[in-house]
Motif scaffolding. Structure first.
Motif, PDB file in Angstrom:
ATOM      1  N   ASN A  35      13.215  57.266  -3.713  1.00 51.83           N
ATOM      2  CA  ASN A  35      13.848  57.421  -5.028  1.00 51.83           C
ATOM      3  C   ASN A  35      13.116  56.602  -6.086  1.00 51.83           C
ATOM      4  O   ASN A  35      12.928  57.049  -7.225  1.00 51.83           O
ATOM      5  CB  ASN A  35      15.313  57.001  -4.966  1.00 51.83           C
ATOM      6  N   THR A  36      12.731  55.387  -5.707  1.00 55.63           N
ATOM      7  CA  THR A  36      12.016  54.516  -6.651  1.00 55.63           C
ATOM      8  C   THR A  36      10.667  55.117  -7.028  1.00 55.63           C
ATOM      9  O   THR A  36      10.286  55.154  -8.200  1.00 55.63           O
ATOM     10  CB  THR A  36      11.811  53.116  -6.039  1.00 55.63           C
ATOM     11  N   VAL A  37       9.940  55.594  -6.006  1.00 56.54           N
ATOM     12  CA  VAL A  37       8.631  56.199  -6.260  1.00 56.54           C
ATOM     13  C   VAL A  37       8.777  57.419  -7.154  1.00 56.54           C
ATOM     14  O   VAL A  37       8.015  57.618  -8.103  1.00 56.54           O
ATOM     15  CB  VAL A  37       7.941  56.570  -4.929  1.00 56.54           C
ATOM     16  N   SER A  38       9.795  58.252  -6.845  1.00 59.92           N
ATOM     17  CA  SER A  38      10.031  59.449  -7.652  1.00 59.92           C
ATOM     18  C   SER A  38      10.333  59.076  -9.097  1.00 59.92           C
ATOM     19  O   SER A  38       9.818  59.697 -10.039  1.00 59.92           O
ATOM     20  CB  SER A  38      11.193  60.249  -7.062  1.00 59.92           C
ATOM     21  N   SER A  39      11.176  58.030  -9.288  1.00 61.77           N
ATOM     22  CA  SER A  39      11.523  57.589 -10.635  1.00 61.77           C
ATOM     23  C   SER A  39      10.294  57.071 -11.374  1.00 61.77           C
ATOM     24  O   SER A  39      10.069  57.387 -12.543  1.00 61.77           O
ATOM     25  CB  SER A  39      12.594  56.492 -10.559  1.00 61.77           C
ATOM     26  N   VAL A  40       9.473  56.281 -10.667  1.00 62.80           N
ATOM     27  CA  VAL A  40       8.262  55.730 -11.279  1.00 62.80           C
ATOM     28  C   VAL A  40       7.311  56.854 -11.673  1.00 62.80           C
ATOM     29  O   VAL A  40       6.732  56.859 -12.763  1.00 62.80           O
ATOM     30  CB  VAL A  40       7.574  54.740 -10.321  1.00 62.80           C
ATOM     31  N   LYS A  41       7.156  57.842 -10.785  1.00 61.78           N
ATOM     32  CA  LYS A  41       6.254  58.961 -11.070  1.00 61.78           C
ATOM     33  C   LYS A  41       6.738  59.774 -12.266  1.00 61.78           C
ATOM     34  O   LYS A  41       5.942  60.200 -13.109  1.00 61.78           O
ATOM     35  CB  LYS A  41       6.131  59.856  -9.837  1.00 61.78           C
ATOM     36  N   ASN A  42       8.069  59.992 -12.344  1.00 65.82           N
ATOM     37  CA  ASN A  42       8.620  60.744 -13.478  1.00 65.82           C
ATOM     38  C   ASN A  42       8.401  60.007 -14.796  1.00 65.82           C
ATOM     39  O   ASN A  42       8.047  60.611 -15.816  1.00 65.82           O
ATOM     40  CB  ASN A  42      10.105  61.005 -13.264  1.00 65.82           C
ATOM     41  N   LYS A  43       8.630  58.684 -14.755  1.00 62.83           N
ATOM     42  CA  LYS A  43       8.424  57.891 -15.970  1.00 62.83           C
ATOM     43  C   LYS A  43       6.950  57.883 -16.368  1.00 62.83           C
ATOM     44  O   LYS A  43       6.611  57.993 -17.546  1.00 62.83           O
ATOM     45  CB  LYS A  43       8.927  56.459 -15.760  1.00 62.83           C
ATOM     46  N   GLU A  44       6.083  57.763 -15.361  1.00 63.03           N
ATOM     47  CA  GLU A  44       4.648  57.758 -15.648  1.00 63.03           C
ATOM     48  C   GLU A  44       4.228  59.094 -16.265  1.00 63.03           C
ATOM     49  O   GLU A  44       3.448  59.131 -17.227  1.00 63.03           O
ATOM     50  CB  GLU A  44       3.866  57.509 -14.363  1.00 63.03           C
ATOM     51  N   ARG A  45       4.777  60.193 -15.734  1.00 62.91           N
ATOM     52  CA  ARG A  45       4.466  61.519 -16.269  1.00 62.91           C
ATOM     53  C   ARG A  45       4.931  61.650 -17.721  1.00 62.91           C
ATOM     54  O   ARG A  45       4.239  62.194 -18.577  1.00 62.91           O
ATOM     55  CB  ARG A  45       5.141  62.577 -15.394  1.00 62.91           C
ATOM     56  N   MET A  46       6.140  61.117 -18.006  1.00 64.03           N
ATOM     57  CA  MET A  46       6.684  61.183 -19.359  1.00 64.03           C
ATOM     58  C   MET A  46       5.825  60.367 -20.328  1.00 64.03           C
ATOM     59  O   MET A  46       5.459  60.840 -21.413  1.00 64.03           O
ATOM     60  CB  MET A  46       8.123  60.652 -19.371  1.00 64.03           C
ATOM     61  N   TYR A  47       5.491  59.130 -19.930  1.00 61.68           N
ATOM     62  CA  TYR A  47       4.695  58.276 -20.807  1.00 61.68           C
ATOM     63  C   TYR A  47       3.297  58.855 -21.025  1.00 61.68           C
ATOM     64  O   TYR A  47       2.741  58.786 -22.127  1.00 61.68           O
ATOM     65  CB  TYR A  47       4.597  56.864 -20.237  1.00 61.68           C
ATOM     66  N   ASN A  48       2.703  59.421 -19.967  1.00 67.47           N
ATOM     67  CA  ASN A  48       1.378  60.016 -20.092  1.00 67.47           C
ATOM     68  C   ASN A  48       1.387  61.187 -21.071  1.00 67.47           C
ATOM     69  O   ASN A  48       0.460  61.355 -21.866  1.00 67.47           O
ATOM     70  CB  ASN A  48       0.871  60.485 -18.727  1.00 67.47           C
ATOM     71  N   LYS A  49       2.436  62.000 -20.995  1.00 68.14           N
ATOM     72  CA  LYS A  49       2.515  63.146 -21.901  1.00 68.14           C
ATOM     73  C   LYS A  49       2.625  62.686 -23.344  1.00 68.14           C
ATOM     74  O   LYS A  49       1.932  63.204 -24.235  1.00 68.14           O
ATOM     75  CB  LYS A  49       3.714  64.027 -21.532  1.00 68.14           C
ATOM     76  N   LEU A  50       3.511  61.705 -23.590  1.00 66.16           N
ATOM     77  CA  LEU A  50       3.652  61.182 -24.951  1.00 66.16           C
ATOM     78  C   LEU A  50       2.342  60.565 -25.437  1.00 66.16           C
ATOM     79  O   LEU A  50       1.956  60.723 -26.597  1.00 66.16           O
ATOM     80  CB  LEU A  50       4.764  60.129 -24.992  1.00 66.16           C
ATOM     81  N   SER A  51       1.655  59.888 -24.526  1.00 64.18           N
ATOM     82  CA  SER A  51       0.386  59.254 -24.901  1.00 64.18           C
ATOM     83  C   SER A  51      -0.660  60.305 -25.275  1.00 64.18           C
ATOM     84  O   SER A  51      -1.402  60.139 -26.244  1.00 64.18           O
ATOM     85  CB  SER A  51      -0.118  58.393 -23.741  1.00 64.18           C
ATOM     86  N   GLU A  52      -0.714  61.401 -24.510  1.00 61.34           N
ATOM     87  CA  GLU A  52      -1.657  62.477 -24.812  1.00 61.34           C
ATOM     88  C   GLU A  52      -1.377  63.086 -26.184  1.00 61.34           C
ATOM     89  O   GLU A  52      -2.290  63.308 -26.992  1.00 61.34           O
ATOM     90  CB  GLU A  52      -1.567  63.567 -23.748  1.00 61.34           C
ATOM     91  N   ILE A  53      -0.111  63.378 -26.426  1.00 61.78           N
ATOM     92  CA  ILE A  53       0.266  63.960 -27.717  1.00 61.78           C
ATOM     93  C   ILE A  53      -0.085  63.004 -28.847  1.00 61.78           C
ATOM     94  O   ILE A  53      -0.638  63.405 -29.881  1.00 61.78           O
ATOM     95  CB  ILE A  53       1.778  64.298 -27.741  1.00 61.78           C
ATOM     96  N   ASP A  54       0.242  61.719 -28.647  1.00 54.71           N
ATOM     97  CA  ASP A  54       0.006  60.729 -29.685  1.00 54.71           C
ATOM     98  C   ASP A  54      -1.483  60.607 -30.019  1.00 54.71           C
ATOM     99  O   ASP A  54      -1.871  60.541 -31.188  1.00 54.71           O
ATOM    100  CB  ASP A  54       0.568  59.378 -29.231  1.00 54.71           C
TER     101      ASP A  54
END
Length: 403
Positions: A35-54
């Motif tokens: 669960n922790t790994v899944s949560s970390v991966k989801n957050k990393e995916r979200m931050y990466n997407k925002l970073s790309e857009i930015d």
């Protein structure tokens, strides 16, 4: 010999228990890890997407970026994306205003307004007693056209108009105003000062029927409600109509207190947490109202107002008149403030009635349908208690119960 056997059995049992404990611990630990790994991966995916857009926007955007607006919009978008339609994000300015109004530090001039669709102006729907607005003669049905140097027509919605009228006690605001006959009045300067914002309004109507308009459920509503109902009953009211139209029911506690005054002893409502835990919200005392009651509702009747109407129908035999309600049967969190002064509210539970049933999403279906035509909807704020067709239907319904 038997002692050696007993020791062997005990050792075997101990080893088995240790193995079972180890297995259970490993399963739980692996589940937590996954669960922790899944949560970390989801957050990393979200931050990466925002970073790309930015990166893309900042490298190519022609127009200047307002960082505050961008951050507030990102936060608002997050709340829109969590599938909680009642979640709300407050910018630092909006949350400061909210806290200021609730604490009495910020105040209006003594009016409630709506953004009028036809004129674009602020239509006055309520003028509070002993307020700056009442002292200068502002009237229900009039229109505020300018606030200081800004045209109300340029303000996007009712919230923006209300915000423009807010200020600290002792400060001044200059307005221009059309009276209910659409005649322009001289500009006036109002000094913001303290006044009481009532939420309950009453009058006798029909054949000894008491009419009670509950504008909102707020911290003072419980006391106001009891005083208002006692006054009508002392005046000889044989029945009561509670007008809950457009009441969004912000304070569940106030709604529970008001319902408690009306219904007989028993459980009024419950809340259900995400894990299924159910908690009683309030158990009423023996006091109850014994005259017939009707709750008048519409599609904007929500939250605590729905709770109130539902409790009166199920526990006190009241009828519901009007149209289907909003279906906001949830418990919201207290605002969570953040480091930049902004805040957010999310759903933390489901409201249940005294039978464990939910009306969230479906709303309450009226016992007596009372709709407004398109023309009547356009004239909604022009109606009086005597001329409003929905109030008339509610009065007729409750007086039929009187006999």
């Amino acid at each position: 010999m038997s002692r050696k056997v007993n020791l062997a059995v005990a050792a075997t049992v101990t080893l088995i228990a240790m193995a079972v404990t180890f297995s259970i611990t490993m399963v739980v630990s692996m589940d937590m890890f996954n669960n922790t790994v899944s949560s970390v991966k989801n957050k990393e995916r979200m931050y990466n997407k925002l970073s790309e857009i930015d990166r893309y926007v900042r490298d190519n955007e022609y127009f200047d970026i307002n960082e505050d607006t961008l951050n507030d919009t990102i936060a608002s978008g997050y709340m829109l994306g969590i599938s909680d339609k009642y979640a709300r994000y407050y910018s630092a300015k909006a949350y400061t205003e909210k806290v200021g109004v609730e604490s009495g530090r910020l105040m209006n001039i003594g009016v409630s307004v709506i953004k009028d669709a036809s004129s674009g102006y602020a239509r006055i729907i309520r003028v509070y007693e002993n307020s700056p607005a009442s002292e200068v003669g502002l009237q229900v049905g009039g229109f505020i056209t300018n606030i200081d140097d800004a045209s109300v027509r340029t303000m996007t919605d009712t919230a923006a108009i209300t915000s423009a009228l807010l200020g600290e006690e002792g400060t001044t605001v200059r307005i221009t105003y059309l009276n209910p006959d659409r005649q322009e009045q001289p500009a006036v300067e109002l000094v913001r000062s303290n006044y009481t914002t009532a939420t309950v309004f009453t009058q006798m109507t029909g054949d000894n029927c008491g009419y009670v308009c509950i504008d909102a459920f707020a911290s003072t509503t419980g006391t106001e409600f009891r005083t208002a109902v006692e006054s009508l009953l002392n005046q000889g009211a044989k029945a009561l109509v509670f007008d809950l139209r457009n009441n969004t029911g912000e304070s569940l506690e106030a709604a529970l207190v008001a319902a408690d005054y009306c219904v007989p002893a028993g459980l009024i409502a419950q809340s259900q947490a995400k894990d299924g835990t159910v908690t009683d919200l309030r158990i009423s005392d023996d006091h109850e109202i014994t005259v017939p009651m009707v709750c008048l509702v519409n599609g904007n009747t929500a939250g605590g107002a729905e709770l109130f109407a539902n409790a009166l129908r199920k526990m006190a035999g009241a009828s519901i008149v009007g149209t289907a309600t909003a279906g906001k049967g949830v418990v919201l969190s207290e605002p969570q403030s953040f480091s930049d002064g902004s805040a957010a509210v999310i759903t933390i539970g489901l409201l249940l009635d005294n039978e464990g049933q939910s009306w969230n999403g479906s709303g309450l279906t009226p016992d007596v349908e009372a709709t407004l035509t398109a023309d009547e909807q356009n004239s909604y704020y022009d109606f009086t208690v005597e001329t409003d067709p929905q109030i008339n239907k509610a009065v007729n319904s409750v007086m039929a119960m009187v006999g």
